[in-house]
Design a protein around this motif. Structure first.
Motif, PDB file in Angstrom:
ATOM      1  N   GLY A  79      37.141  43.072  32.126  1.00 15.37           N
ATOM      2  CA  GLY A  79      37.599  43.684  33.363  1.00 15.37           C
ATOM      3  C   GLY A  79      38.863  44.493  33.183  1.00 15.37           C
ATOM      4  O   GLY A  79      39.349  44.723  32.063  1.00 15.37           O
ATOM      5  N   LEU A  80      39.413  44.917  34.292  1.00 13.21           N
ATOM      6  CA  LEU A  80      40.596  45.775  34.316  1.00 13.21           C
ATOM      7  C   LEU A  80      41.859  44.925  34.430  1.00 13.21           C
ATOM      8  O   LEU A  80      41.903  43.955  35.175  1.00 13.21           O
ATOM      9  CB  LEU A  80      40.505  46.740  35.503  1.00 13.21           C
ATOM     10  CG  LEU A  80      41.567  47.822  35.611  1.00 13.21           C
ATOM     11  CD1 LEU A  80      41.384  48.869  34.519  1.00 13.21           C
ATOM     12  CD2 LEU A  80      41.495  48.492  36.991  1.00 13.21           C
ATOM     13  N   LEU A  81      42.887  45.319  33.675  1.00 17.97           N
ATOM     14  CA  LEU A  81      44.178  44.643  33.709  1.00 17.97           C
ATOM     15  C   LEU A  81      45.254  45.708  33.918  1.00 17.97           C
ATOM     16  O   LEU A  81      45.309  46.692  33.180  1.00 17.97           O
ATOM     17  CB  LEU A  81      44.435  43.873  32.416  1.00 17.97           C
ATOM     18  CG  LEU A  81      45.619  42.898  32.410  1.00 17.97           C
ATOM     19  CD1 LEU A  81      45.460  41.837  33.484  1.00 17.97           C
ATOM     20  CD2 LEU A  81      45.770  42.243  31.043  1.00 17.97           C
ATOM     21  N   VAL A  82      46.094  45.519  34.927  1.00 19.26           N
ATOM     22  CA  VAL A  82      47.076  46.520  35.324  1.00 19.26           C
ATOM     23  C   VAL A  82      48.466  45.889  35.303  1.00 19.26           C
ATOM     24  O   VAL A  82      48.664  44.770  35.799  1.00 19.26           O
ATOM     25  CB  VAL A  82      46.773  47.081  36.728  1.00 19.26           C
ATOM     26  CG1 VAL A  82      47.811  48.115  37.126  1.00 19.26           C
ATOM     27  CG2 VAL A  82      45.376  47.681  36.767  1.00 19.26           C
ATOM     28  N   VAL A  83      49.427  46.617  34.739  1.00 18.78           N
ATOM     29  CA  VAL A  83      50.820  46.181  34.684  1.00 18.78           C
ATOM     30  C   VAL A  83      51.688  47.282  35.275  1.00 18.78           C
ATOM     31  O   VAL A  83      51.572  48.448  34.877  1.00 18.78           O
ATOM     32  CB  VAL A  83      51.266  45.880  33.240  1.00 18.78           C
ATOM     33  CG1 VAL A  83      52.750  45.535  33.202  1.00 18.78           C
ATOM     34  CG2 VAL A  83      50.449  44.739  32.659  1.00 18.78           C
ATOM     35  N   LEU A  84      52.535  46.910  36.225  1.00 22.10           N
ATOM     36  CA  LEU A  84      53.455  47.851  36.853  1.00 22.10           C
ATOM     37  C   LEU A  84      54.875  47.375  36.606  1.00 22.10           C
ATOM     38  O   LEU A  84      55.201  46.212  36.860  1.00 22.10           O
ATOM     39  CB  LEU A  84      53.187  47.952  38.354  1.00 22.10           C
ATOM     40  CG  LEU A  84      54.025  48.976  39.122  1.00 22.10           C
ATOM     41  CD1 LEU A  84      53.746  50.385  38.628  1.00 22.10           C
ATOM     42  CD2 LEU A  84      53.757  48.885  40.619  1.00 22.10           C
ATOM     43  N   ILE A  85      55.730  48.276  36.110  1.00 19.87           N
ATOM     44  CA  ILE A  85      57.090  47.922  35.697  1.00 19.87           C
ATOM     45  C   ILE A  85      58.097  48.575  36.634  1.00 19.87           C
ATOM     46  O   ILE A  85      57.982  49.764  36.951  1.00 19.87           O
ATOM     47  CB  ILE A  85      57.359  48.375  34.248  1.00 19.87           C
ATOM     48  CG1 ILE A  85      56.330  47.776  33.295  1.00 19.87           C
ATOM     49  CG2 ILE A  85      58.768  48.007  33.820  1.00 19.87           C
ATOM     50  CD1 ILE A  85      56.402  48.357  31.908  1.00 19.87           C
ATOM     51  N   TYR A  86      59.056  47.799  37.085  1.00 24.62           N
ATOM     52  CA  TYR A  86      60.225  48.335  37.770  1.00 24.62           C
ATOM     53  C   TYR A  86      61.460  47.668  37.179  1.00 24.62           C
ATOM     54  O   TYR A  86      61.778  46.524  37.490  1.00 24.62           O
ATOM     55  CB  TYR A  86      60.159  48.096  39.281  1.00 24.62           C
ATOM     56  CG  TYR A  86      61.314  48.731  40.021  1.00 24.62           C
ATOM     57  CD1 TYR A  86      61.292  50.076  40.367  1.00 24.62           C
ATOM     58  CD2 TYR A  86      62.448  47.989  40.338  1.00 24.62           C
ATOM     59  CE1 TYR A  86      62.351  50.659  41.034  1.00 24.62           C
ATOM     60  CE2 TYR A  86      63.516  48.565  41.004  1.00 24.62           C
ATOM     61  CZ  TYR A  86      63.456  49.900  41.345  1.00 24.62           C
ATOM     62  OH  TYR A  86      64.526  50.481  41.989  1.00 24.62           O
ATOM     63  N   VAL A  87      62.108  48.368  36.261  1.00 29.70           N
ATOM     64  CA  VAL A  87      63.266  47.870  35.523  1.00 29.70           C
ATOM     65  C   VAL A  87      62.895  46.553  34.833  1.00 29.70           C
ATOM     66  O   VAL A  87      62.100  46.537  33.908  1.00 29.70           O
ATOM     67  CB  VAL A  87      64.503  47.719  36.428  1.00 29.70           C
ATOM     68  CG1 VAL A  87      65.750  47.515  35.585  1.00 29.70           C
ATOM     69  CG2 VAL A  87      64.692  48.959  37.306  1.00 29.70           C
ATOM     70  N   ASP A  88      63.416  45.409  35.303  1.00 34.30           N
ATOM     71  CA  ASP A  88      63.111  44.135  34.670  1.00 34.30           C
ATOM     72  C   ASP A  88      62.127  43.301  35.477  1.00 34.30           C
ATOM     73  O   ASP A  88      61.931  42.121  35.185  1.00 34.30           O
ATOM     74  CB  ASP A  88      64.390  43.331  34.426  1.00 34.30           C
ATOM     75  CG  ASP A  88      65.149  43.063  35.707  1.00 34.30           C
ATOM     76  OD1 ASP A  88      64.860  43.744  36.710  1.00 34.30           O
ATOM     77  OD2 ASP A  88      66.033  42.194  35.702  1.00 34.30           O
ATOM     78  N   ASP A  89      61.520  43.889  36.504  1.00 41.53           N
ATOM     79  CA  ASP A  89      60.504  43.204  37.301  1.00 41.53           C
ATOM     80  C   ASP A  89      59.126  43.762  36.946  1.00 41.53           C
ATOM     81  O   ASP A  89      58.952  44.984  36.842  1.00 41.53           O
ATOM     82  CB  ASP A  89      60.763  43.387  38.798  1.00 41.53           C
ATOM     83  CG  ASP A  89      62.071  42.749  39.227  1.00 41.53           C
ATOM     84  OD1 ASP A  89      62.383  41.660  38.712  1.00 41.53           O
ATOM     85  OD2 ASP A  89      62.771  43.335  40.066  1.00 41.53           O
ATOM     86  N   ILE A  90      58.168  42.863  36.769  1.00 44.11           N
ATOM     87  CA  ILE A  90      56.836  43.253  36.312  1.00 44.11           C
ATOM     88  C   ILE A  90      55.797  42.672  37.263  1.00 44.11           C
ATOM     89  O   ILE A  90      55.843  41.483  37.601  1.00 44.11           O
ATOM     90  CB  ILE A  90      56.571  42.750  34.877  1.00 44.11           C
ATOM     91  CG1 ILE A  90      57.642  43.276  33.915  1.00 44.11           C
ATOM     92  CG2 ILE A  90      55.191  43.171  34.403  1.00 44.11           C
ATOM     93  CD1 ILE A  90      57.518  42.717  32.506  1.00 44.11           C
ATOM     94  N   ILE A  91      54.872  43.525  37.693  1.00 43.42           N
ATOM     95  CA  ILE A  91      53.724  43.089  38.489  1.00 43.42           C
ATOM     96  C   ILE A  91      52.481  43.159  37.610  1.00 43.42           C
ATOM     97  O   ILE A  91      52.212  44.188  36.986  1.00 43.42           O
ATOM     98  CB  ILE A  91      53.534  43.973  39.739  1.00 43.42           C
ATOM     99  CG1 ILE A  91      54.738  43.847  40.661  1.00 43.42           C
ATOM    100  CG2 ILE A  91      52.273  43.591  40.488  1.00 43.42           C
ATOM    101  CD1 ILE A  91      54.659  44.736  41.881  1.00 43.42           C
ATOM    102  N   ILE A  92      51.736  42.074  37.569  1.00 44.05           N
ATOM    103  CA  ILE A  92      50.506  42.005  36.773  1.00 44.05           C
ATOM    104  C   ILE A  92      49.347  41.666  37.702  1.00 44.05           C
ATOM    105  O   ILE A  92      49.418  40.707  38.468  1.00 44.05           O
ATOM    106  CB  ILE A  92      50.616  40.942  35.655  1.00 44.05           C
ATOM    107  CG1 ILE A  92      51.801  41.232  34.740  1.00 44.05           C
ATOM    108  CG2 ILE A  92      49.328  40.889  34.842  1.00 44.05           C
ATOM    109  CD1 ILE A  92      52.030  40.177  33.682  1.00 44.05           C
TER     110      ILE A  92
END
Length: 341
Positions: A79-92
């Protein structure tokens, strides 16, 4: 997820020297030390941290988005895996829980990471999921802003701006300039979820250098309106289609001070409102409508590219709604393009 001491992991590529800290035996001898890793308040550390984290993700088969550089995507059999970065915060997020946990473990082996669980609060934006869809708002942010401005007990305003109000540059100027700039700056951040204040925020932002008492009262009226609509937000549903639509419009010399036009647009993806903007332009009449169509087209192309990076390809064409006949004639006639900017 939150990375602990994120800016202390990066290896510096440039030669950076610093004075020895007070108390060192050689601090008074003019000695300096060369840094091999980034430290806080160093202007290179955000770029160095992003380079290290992106290198680690790309080494694990992630692909950086061409539209949004903090977005990394990995497509596989699971499946699909998405990572979003904002400085030192990460959304997975992704389609497979096992893949998400495996990525968390691999990141934890390299960095000290704190897992904050399911996404509920991120950058002053509250998120709640239900069977209806994803609901986002900024209730806590509005409450904190009302307390800071001492307007928690103010009267409610039905609309954010009086329709008969005529803005001007006359009037008594306020002494505390930083107070107005800080208040308007925090209100601008609320346009992420409160699209109904986008236009009025574009107005009060034009007087950041020399605001008057009248402009401050408008900013406080916005807060009074937000108090009555504090529970409002944006609901995003799964409508099982990814059609992209854009709506735009522009007035004619609506600003009475400089007689410039105001352009506005908003876009939908799959029936959900995703982006919007209100901006003053130097164009007039048909040219303003044409420029508004240009801005909306750029936004639609970016959204289509973002969906393509996520693997969501739509066979239907995007649509843009415009009500100006002259601007539409310019668009469909290639001969007129030589007479436009």
């Amino acid at each position: 997820m939150d990375v602990k001491n994120a800016f202390l992991y990066e290896d510096l590529q440039e030669e950076v020297y610093m004075q020895l800290p007070p108390g060192s035996s050689q601090a008074n001898d003019g000695m300096v030390c060369r840094l091999h890793k980034a430290i806080y308040r160093l202007k290179q550390y955000p770029r160095a941290w992003y380079a290290k984290l992106s290198y680690m993700l790309e080494a694990t088969s992630f692909i950086r988005s061409n539209i949004d550089s903090p977005l990394f995507i990995r497509k596989g059999l699971d499946g699909l895996l998405v990572v979003l970065i904002y400085v030192d915060d990460i959304i997975i997020t992704g389609e497979n829980e096992i893949e998400i946990e495996a990525l968390k473990q691999s990141l934890n082996h390299i960095f000290a990471i704190k897992d904050l669980g399911r996404l509920k609060y991120f950058l002053y934006i509250e998120m709640a999921t239900s069977q209806k869809g994803l609901f986002i708002n900024q209730r806590k942010y509005v409450m904190d802003l009302l307390i800071e401005a001492e307007l928690l007990n103010c009267k409610l305003a039905a609309i954010p701006l009086d329709s008969k109000l005529k803005l001007d540059i006359d009037g008594e100027f306020i002494n505390n300039l930083s107070h107005y700039q800080r208040l308007v700056g925090k209100l601008i951040y609320l346009t992420i979820t409160q699209l109904d204040i986008t236009y009025v925020m574009s107005l009060v932002s034009q007087f950041m250098h020399a605001p008057s008492v009248k402009h401050l009262l408008i900013a406080k009226r916005i807060l009074s309106y937000l108090k009555g609509s504090i529970a409002r937000g944006i609901l995003m549903k799964n409508n099982h289609f990814t059609q992209i639509n854009g709506y735009m419009d522009s007035d004619w010399a609506g600003n009475l001070i400089d007689r410039k036009s105001t352009t506005g647009y908003f876009t939908f993806v799959g029936g959900n409102l995703v982006t919007w903007k209100s901006k003053k332009t130097a164009s007039y009449c048909t040219e303003a409508e044409y420029c508004a169509m240009t801005l909306t087209t750029s936004e639609l192309i970016c959204l289509k590219g973002l969906l393509s990076d996520l693997g969501l390809f739509s066979i239907t064409s995007m649509s843009m709604m415009c009500d100006n006949q002259a601007a539409m004639h310019i668009v469909v006639n290639p001969v007129f393009h030589e007479r436009t900017k």
